[in-house]
Write an enzyme that holds these catalytic residues in place. Sequence first.
Site, mmCIF file in Angstrom:
data_model
loop_
_atom_site.group_PDB
_atom_site.id
_atom_site.type_symbol
_atom_site.label_atom_id
_atom_site.label_comp_id
_atom_site.label_asym_id
_atom_site.label_seq_id
_atom_site.Cartn_x
_atom_site.Cartn_y
_atom_site.Cartn_z
ATOM 1 N N SER A 107 0.870 -1.284 -0.128
ATOM 2 C CA SER A 107 -0.040 -0.162 0.039
ATOM 3 C C SER A 107 1.051 1.218 0.004
ATOM 4 C CB SER A 107 -0.991 -0.100 1.243
ATOM 5 O OG SER A 107 -0.280 0.509 2.565
ATOM 6 N N ASP A 108 0.227 2.448 -0.624
ATOM 7 C CA ASP A 108 1.150 3.606 -0.354
ATOM 8 C C ASP A 108 0.652 3.805 1.131
ATOM 9 O OD1 ASP A 108 2.272 6.162 -0.648
ATOM 10 O OD2 ASP A 108 1.213 6.567 -2.479
ATOM 11 N N TRP A 109 1.571 4.770 1.636
ATOM 12 C CA TRP A 109 1.467 4.854 3.316
ATOM 13 C C TRP A 109 0.016 5.537 3.465
ATOM 14 C CZ3 TRP A 109 5.069 2.389 1.574
ATOM 15 C CH2 TRP A 109 6.225 1.939 2.306
ATOM 16 N N GLY A 130 -2.862 4.264 2.569
ATOM 17 C CA GLY A 130 -3.566 3.948 1.369
ATOM 18 C C GLY A 130 -4.549 2.912 1.539
#
Length: 737
Positions: free
Chosen positions: A268-270, A272
Amino acid sequence: MKNTIKHQYVVALLLSVITCSTMFSQNKSSKNFSIDEINTKVDSILPLLTLEEKVAMCHAQSKFSTPGVDRLGIPEIWMSDGPHGVRAEISWDSWDYAGWTNDSITAFPALTCLAATFRPELSAQYGMSVGEEALYREKDVLLGPGVNIYRTPLNGRNFEYLGEDPYLASKMVVPYIKGVQKNGVAACVKHYALNNQEHWRNIINVEVSDRALHEIYLPAFKASVQEAGVWSIMGAYNKVRGQFACHNELLLNDILKKDWGFDGVVISDWSGAHSTEESALYGLDMEMGTGTDGLGTSTANHYDHYYLASPFLKAIKNGDMDEALVNDKVRRILRLMYRTNMNPNKALGKINNKEHHDVARKIATEGIVLLKNENNFFPIEDKEGLTIAVIGENATRSMTAGGGSSELKPKFEISPLEGLKQRYKKAKIIHAMGYHTGSSVYDNIIPSNLNQDSLRIEAIATAKKADIVLYVGGLNKSHLQDCEGDDRQSYELPYNQEELINQLKAVSPKLGMLLVTGNAVETPWLSKVDGLLQTWYLGSMAGHAIADVVSGDVNPSGKLPFSFPKKLKDNGAHFYGEISYPGDGTNQYYKEDILVGYRWHDTKKIASQYAFGYGLSYTKFSLSNIKADQNKYNTKDNITVSCSINNTGNLEGDEVVQVYIGKKNSKVKRALKELKGFNKASLTKGESKNVSISIPVSSLAYYNESISDWSIEKGDYLIYVGNASNNISKTIKISVQ
């Protein structure tokens, strides 16, 4: 704390290698484990893990790491932001820098510059070099490269990407990934997918046609998976068709893992991730950044409360979710480990060595684009009695700081002013700032405390003393410029730079400009400058590279990887108004569809200020004897386009032959032409070279929405051969049967 824990795991791993031959036996016949060997090892480990251990491996334990299993010698996974270098060490539980004194690195040019080289072999050197630095810093995953398509010149993060064309982005990203991963460090291609703006990036839902999705926005990701074999992918913040991209059934399960056969880890993006159920079911393997305080001020942000942590564990124990879900995620994570930190044949890495500095400088010089050169303003000769006034804040401002997660802590950064002063030994270099912008960290803007009028007056006075003025302006990496977190708010140059350029021209008949940006800008001031170089964000060796080109030590050969619209409305994303960009706060519709960048300008007959693929040289080239190897092709054939490049000028230089193809009388909407091949050649003065470019007929297919697959139309096509999308030397008609 990190090193102690990591070294404990290394010791445990070495003991495990010795005592557990089934799990950690070395592959004696080749440098790396084969995929079959990896899968066998993974299958042998999985039954040894408890459910709690498996769930723990699916989420963060710190800002940039996930836990291992120390009782089995399974190490942590450590990540670092990229893609232009390895970011300085971040604290365990906060976004504060850890304050290490040994985490300085080489800053490489921004990816827009890499794309502008049109040189895939340089991309391989870039990836190898930054991968060696990540390995030296004991990183297992480098969070880059970025391949989101340049849709609007306002996107604050465009400088991290590879331009507006999916073919160019694909050809440049594959060798970068292979170079990184040769070091036993995973590249993490990002941001999958349709993360083409920073404004409202956490909430906006993107609605896009299947054709635009598959023809424009996915090809570079697909090439990363199927051609480069990338080991990890980062999801995007935005929603796509109603689901967040970090847990999206269409993007992750259907396309990435099923259709493309991706066997790596989706990260995941942080922050996300937004749901335990969707994260578990729809393709997310490793959750990072949820709760930005980590183990700090609130138990609500504790890592065990991540969506893929205790709630995931509880759902499996209660029988609400199948344990097969976590098993698939852990298989992928273990597979990543055997490719990285559990590969016993890894090297030790290198950092800040001369070879990396040379690679950074070479990429920077080859990426600089000469946009204008009236009366041969460039190159500027170094001679006695000459005074050069270098004006502008960007002549001295650090461009490795700021910009968001891609900011770097280089061991050194040569500024444009410093580079010019070191190169010019005879001429006199004088400098004035002209303006000052202050700084920002994301949206925390720290305004300048200097008097802007005084700076401008000083700059004009300095210019009056000089024979030549070099204005170093453009954008910077502060909030609302080229920076993560939000987009630019205007297409114009900020900080009243146009007025300053006009005033400089009034006192100096010889005015040139170094445009430092990662984005296109509006150029109403263009007639006031005699020479214009697009110089990007060039990293550690910026000043040396700029001086190389300004002085003529290097002949510029960069080509624009995106178009410069004359006005913002000339860009396809902006033509349809706010519902197309930036959206209404909930949804946005990509109404320009497949007509992105030069496809829009060509098809709609809207002239750009500077076209995709455009770039001048200090010498002159011509193309001749342009031909295709035959007139008729079958769908399984390759089209071979050949021509002679002739250096008709007085200097050695490089030219890029670009081949575009369009379909005549297509039954579906098409762009007038699309890039399908290119070749960059180096020629000495007066030299001619024959080059050939092979293009599979299969690459002429369009995505057929009626069958959800690719189709090749029979009939006549046009091949356009030139050195820019708007500078075609010859058009050739062929047919596909």
